[in-house]
Motif scaffolding. Sequence first.
Motif, PDB file in Angstrom:
ATOM      1  N   ASP A  37       4.676  10.198  14.849  1.00 51.14           N
ATOM      2  CA  ASP A  37       3.339  10.629  14.444  1.00 51.14           C
ATOM      3  C   ASP A  37       3.363  11.632  13.296  1.00 51.14           C
ATOM      4  N   ALA A  38       4.459  12.342  13.091  1.00 58.61           N
ATOM      5  CA  ALA A  38       4.474  13.480  12.167  1.00 58.61           C
ATOM      6  C   ALA A  38       4.681  13.099  10.701  1.00 58.61           C
ATOM      7  N   PHE A  39       5.219  11.914  10.441  1.00 59.66           N
ATOM      8  CA  PHE A  39       5.528  11.505   9.072  1.00 59.66           C
ATOM      9  C   PHE A  39       4.806  10.199   8.747  1.00 59.66           C
ATOM     10  N   TYR A  40       4.126  10.159   7.612  1.00 62.07           N
ATOM     11  CA  TYR A  40       3.339   8.962   7.302  1.00 62.07           C
ATOM     12  C   TYR A  40       3.040   8.879   5.810  1.00 62.07           C
ATOM     13  N   THR A  41       2.583   7.697   5.393  1.00 62.80           N
ATOM     14  CA  THR A  41       2.185   7.434   4.008  1.00 62.80           C
ATOM     15  C   THR A  41       0.782   6.855   3.997  1.00 62.80           C
TER      16      THR A  41
END
Length: 320
Positions: A37-41
């Motif tokens: 959940d913490a890293f996204y684009t």
Amino acid sequence: MSKIVRAHTNIALIKYWGKANAELRLPLMSSLSMTLDAFYTDTTIEKTNDDPAFYLNGKKQDSKQSQRVFSYLAKLQNKFGFHDNLIVKSVNHVPTSAGLASSSSAFAALAAAFCQCYNIQVDKKELSRLARIGSGSACRSIFGGFSVWQKGDSDESSYAYALDEHPQMDLHLLAVELNTKQKKISSTSGMKEAQSSPFFKPWLERNESELKQMITAIKNNDFTALGELAELNANEMHAINLTAQPEFTYFEPDTIRAIKLVEDLRKEGIECYYTIDAGPNIKVLCRLRNSKEIVERFKSVFNNVNIVIANFGPGITYLD
């Protein structure tokens, strides 16, 4: 106006490290991952009458930096019979090229944004195949929770599927950012070089067995079995790198110190495990109740270290 497409990164617990077909990005082994959940684009794609342009984090990229993006989009356009110029805008909430799977969220978001731009209706299986052409690990980011990328042997048979998009396991991942600089050896180069190791084939032969063991651990909600196997599989991958000819490693001195700290914590009764991808950064698998103490210990050992606590993330989402 196109909607923003959000894709989250994933971290492989059973690693993908080798291509059977570089053009189609068909893997030599199956893999299993946890979407975070913490890293996204976040990405949008729109047609334009002007020249194509790629904006990353608000900054227009030059032709060299844009090459992989537009090369990928050209493949999709050829596949579906389109020829427009495109403007791509991405905001990447992941350190790039630091072993935190930035390409998994980047190309999953690109694939979904492309389909949205052209109003192409595809199911998640097909979307996974399209994402795979851009970056192998991206096919797993179409799904949340735990997903499996079955290696297959063709464009049609190599895709990811959801193992459990809403896991109940008490599993958290601490991303310990020891170094967020771009890595010196790309994943593509590393995968190719690793196959020169005399231990690559034996590792490949273990893949199906380790994948089945990991699926069993997840279905049994067995944190210990999951952690032990994830750590073993990561160590096998990096042992192959170290025994390649010529040998190479993504480890740095701080990586070794971090591994030792995880081992020390376990000896003290704080159950946690590590996994490491193609980069110097370590990811610590733990239960929520131990996360605060683990973070404090890492910060006492490493000056100014950034640690992000991640839980299970969702699959592809569309934002207004």
